[in-house]
Write an enzyme that holds these catalytic residues in place. Structure first.
Site, PDB file in Angstrom:
ATOM      1  N   PRO A  15       5.578   4.049  -2.709  1.00 44.99           N
ATOM      2  CA  PRO A  15       4.274   3.420  -2.491  1.00 44.99           C
ATOM      3  C   PRO A  15       3.120   4.410  -2.425  1.00 44.99           C
ATOM      4  CG  PRO A  15       5.604   3.345  -0.499  1.00 44.99           C
ATOM      5  CD  PRO A  15       6.505   3.794  -1.602  1.00 44.99           C
ATOM      6  N   ASN A  16       2.013   3.983  -2.992  1.00 47.42           N
ATOM      7  CA  ASN A  16       0.731   4.689  -3.008  1.00 47.42           C
ATOM      8  C   ASN A  16       0.699   5.892  -3.956  1.00 47.42           C
ATOM      9  OD1 ASN A  16      -0.623   3.050  -0.921  1.00 47.42           O
ATOM     10  ND2 ASN A  16       0.969   3.924   0.410  1.00 47.42           N
ATOM     11  N   ARG A  23      -6.190   9.646  -4.585  1.00 43.41           N
ATOM     12  CA  ARG A  23      -5.766   9.350  -3.214  1.00 43.41           C
ATOM     13  C   ARG A  23      -5.812  10.617  -2.386  1.00 43.41           C
ATOM     14  NH1 ARG A  23       0.436   8.848  -1.133  1.00 43.41           N
ATOM     15  NH2 ARG A  23      -0.026   8.320   1.055  1.00 43.41           N
ATOM     16  N   TYR A  28      -3.124  15.480  -1.497  1.00 41.50           N
ATOM     17  CA  TYR A  28      -2.171  15.215  -2.570  1.00 41.50           C
ATOM     18  C   TYR A  28      -2.566  15.818  -3.918  1.00 41.50           C
ATOM     19  CZ  TYR A  28      -0.208  12.023   0.844  1.00 41.50           C
ATOM     20  OH  TYR A  28       0.356  11.493   1.985  1.00 41.50           O
ATOM     21  N   ASN A  79      10.595  10.690  -4.457  1.00 41.25           N
ATOM     22  CA  ASN A  79       9.529  10.766  -3.479  1.00 41.25           C
ATOM     23  C   ASN A  79       9.278   9.327  -3.048  1.00 41.25           C
ATOM     24  OD1 ASN A  79       7.267  10.927  -1.900  1.00 41.25           O
ATOM     25  ND2 ASN A  79       6.127  12.263  -3.294  1.00 41.25           N
ATOM     26  N   ALA A  82       5.925   6.693   1.998  1.00 45.22           N
ATOM     27  CA  ALA A  82       6.079   6.335   3.411  1.00 45.22           C
ATOM     28  C   ALA A  82       7.447   5.734   3.731  1.00 45.22           C
ATOM     29  CB  ALA A  82       4.987   5.361   3.818  1.00 45.22           C
ATOM     30  N   HIS A  85      10.129   7.577   5.751  1.00 44.45           N
ATOM     31  CA  HIS A  85      10.135   7.611   7.214  1.00 44.45           C
ATOM     32  C   HIS A  85      10.569   6.298   7.847  1.00 44.45           C
ATOM     33  CE1 HIS A  85       7.894  11.149   6.133  1.00 44.45           C
ATOM     34  NE2 HIS A  85       6.875  10.428   5.682  1.00 44.45           N
ATOM     35  N   GLU A 103      15.098  14.950  -2.391  1.00 43.06           N
ATOM     36  CA  GLU A 103      13.926  14.343  -1.745  1.00 43.06           C
ATOM     37  C   GLU A 103      12.728  15.256  -1.979  1.00 43.06           C
ATOM     38  OE1 GLU A 103      14.555  13.636   2.421  1.00 43.06           O
ATOM     39  OE2 GLU A 103      12.408  13.524   2.842  1.00 43.06           O
ATOM     40  N   HIS A 105       8.445  15.805  -1.416  1.00 45.14           N
ATOM     41  CA  HIS A 105       7.149  15.412  -0.857  1.00 45.14           C
ATOM     42  C   HIS A 105       6.108  16.415  -1.369  1.00 45.14           C
ATOM     43  CE1 HIS A 105       9.264  12.717   1.695  1.00 45.14           C
ATOM     44  NE2 HIS A 105       9.999  13.696   2.159  1.00 45.14           N
ATOM     45  N   ILE A 106       5.006  15.894  -1.843  1.00 46.89           N
ATOM     46  CA  ILE A 106       3.930  16.761  -2.329  1.00 46.89           C
ATOM     47  C   ILE A 106       3.390  17.599  -1.166  1.00 46.89           C
ATOM     48  CG2 ILE A 106       1.570  16.712  -3.253  1.00 46.89           C
ATOM     49  CD1 ILE A 106       2.499  14.144  -4.828  1.00 46.89           C
ATOM     50  N   THR A 107       3.206  16.924  -0.021  1.00 47.11           N
ATOM     51  CA  THR A 107       2.669  17.617   1.155  1.00 47.11           C
ATOM     52  C   THR A 107       3.809  18.142   2.027  1.00 47.11           C
ATOM     53  OG1 THR A 107       2.682  15.609   2.541  1.00 47.11           O
ATOM     54  CG2 THR A 107       0.701  16.034   1.175  1.00 47.11           C
ATOM     55  N   ARG A 112       2.317  17.709   9.333  1.00 48.13           N
ATOM     56  CA  ARG A 112       1.445  16.547   9.442  1.00 48.13           C
ATOM     57  C   ARG A 112       1.779  15.729  10.684  1.00 48.13           C
ATOM     58  NH1 ARG A 112       1.042  13.540   3.820  1.00 48.13           N
ATOM     59  NH2 ARG A 112      -0.790  12.614   4.889  1.00 48.13           N
ATOM     60  N   ARG A 116       5.748  11.582  10.363  1.00 48.88           N
ATOM     61  CA  ARG A 116       6.211  12.012   9.042  1.00 48.88           C
ATOM     62  C   ARG A 116       7.296  13.088   9.148  1.00 48.88           C
ATOM     63  NH1 ARG A 116       2.198   9.788   5.659  1.00 48.88           N
ATOM     64  NH2 ARG A 116       0.151   9.763   6.649  1.00 48.88           N
TER      65      ARG A 116
HETATM   66  O1  DHK Z   1       3.805  14.236   0.570  1.00 54.05           O
HETATM   67  C1  DHK Z   1       4.210  13.215  -0.023  1.00 54.05           C
HETATM   68  O2  DHK Z   1       4.380  13.165  -1.267  1.00 54.05           O
HETATM   69  C2  DHK Z   1       4.527  11.944   0.767  1.00 54.05           C
HETATM   70  C3  DHK Z   1       3.764  10.798   0.251  1.00 54.05           C
HETATM   71  C4  DHK Z   1       3.362   9.767   1.016  1.00 54.05           C
HETATM   72  O3  DHK Z   1       2.773   8.706   0.477  1.00 54.05           O
HETATM   73  C5  DHK Z   1       3.462   9.817   2.503  1.00 54.05           C
HETATM   74  O4  DHK Z   1       3.649   8.516   3.087  1.00 54.05           O
HETATM   75  C6  DHK Z   1       4.550  10.761   2.946  1.00 54.05           C
HETATM   76  O5  DHK Z   1       4.554  10.904   4.352  1.00 54.05           O
HETATM   77  C7  DHK Z   1       4.359  12.109   2.257  1.00 54.05           C
END
Ligand code: DHK
Length: 152
Positions: A15-16, A23, A28, A79, A82, A85, A103, A105-107, A112, A116
């Site tokens: 998602p997102n 975003r 990101y 990835n 959310a 978590h 797994e 994660h970009i961040t 954070r 997370r």
């Molecule tokens: O860092 C990322 O790619 C992850 C991306 C998301 O959308 C967050 O909900 C995660 O917590 C981190």
């Protein structure tokens, strides 16, 4: 091309992540989902692998995509956004298909918010790559390519 006999890696985004590029770019970055998917495809090609990409904002659609990978992929890059978590369902899907998963994660989720810092997926993943930006997708594909190659 499908059925070319080359190994396939499934790259899943949750998602997102369809909003990548606009975003929260300070977190990101400005690369779009299309950029990420092209990076993964190019990395796979450099290792003689096909890469199939899928993004969904819906947990069950991601579960279905993981199930579908069982018979067609040699590994999964995930990835889950959310859902990382929150989702026991995604954890169970990874366990069910018995494919190596990475797994991503970009961040750096550990730098954070507290919520997370826990992942339901890490415990069923071969590797976790967080904080490397979109390079994490490249690293994940390279890692899975190496697993595939060394398995002969
Ligand atoms: O860092 C990322 O790619 C992850 C991306 C998301 O959308 C967050 O909900 C995660 O917590 C981190």
């Amino acid at each position: 091309p499908a059925g070319s006999g080359r190994g396939t890696i499934l790259v899943l985004n949750g998602p997102n992540l369809n909003l990548l590029g606009t975003r929260e770019p300070e977190k990101y970055g400005t690369a779009t989902l299309a950029d990420v998917e092209q990076l993964a495809k190019d990395t796979g090609a450099a290792h003689g692998l096909d890469v199939e990409c899928f993004q969904s904002n819906h947990e069950g659609a991601l579960v279905d995509a993981i199930h579908a990978a069982r018979d067609k992929a040699i590994g999964i890059v995930l990835n889950a956004g959310a859902y990382t978590h929150t989702s026991i369902a995604l954890r169970d899907a990874i366990s069910a298909v018995q494919l190596p998963a990475v797994e991503v994660h970009i961040t750096n989720v550990h730098a954070r918010e507290e919520f997370r810092h826990h992942s339901y997926l890490a415990g069923v993943s071969k590797a976790v790559i967080a904080g490397a930006g979109i390079m994490g997708y490249r690293f994940a594909v390279e890692y899975l390519a190496g697993l595939h190659t060394h398995q002969g």
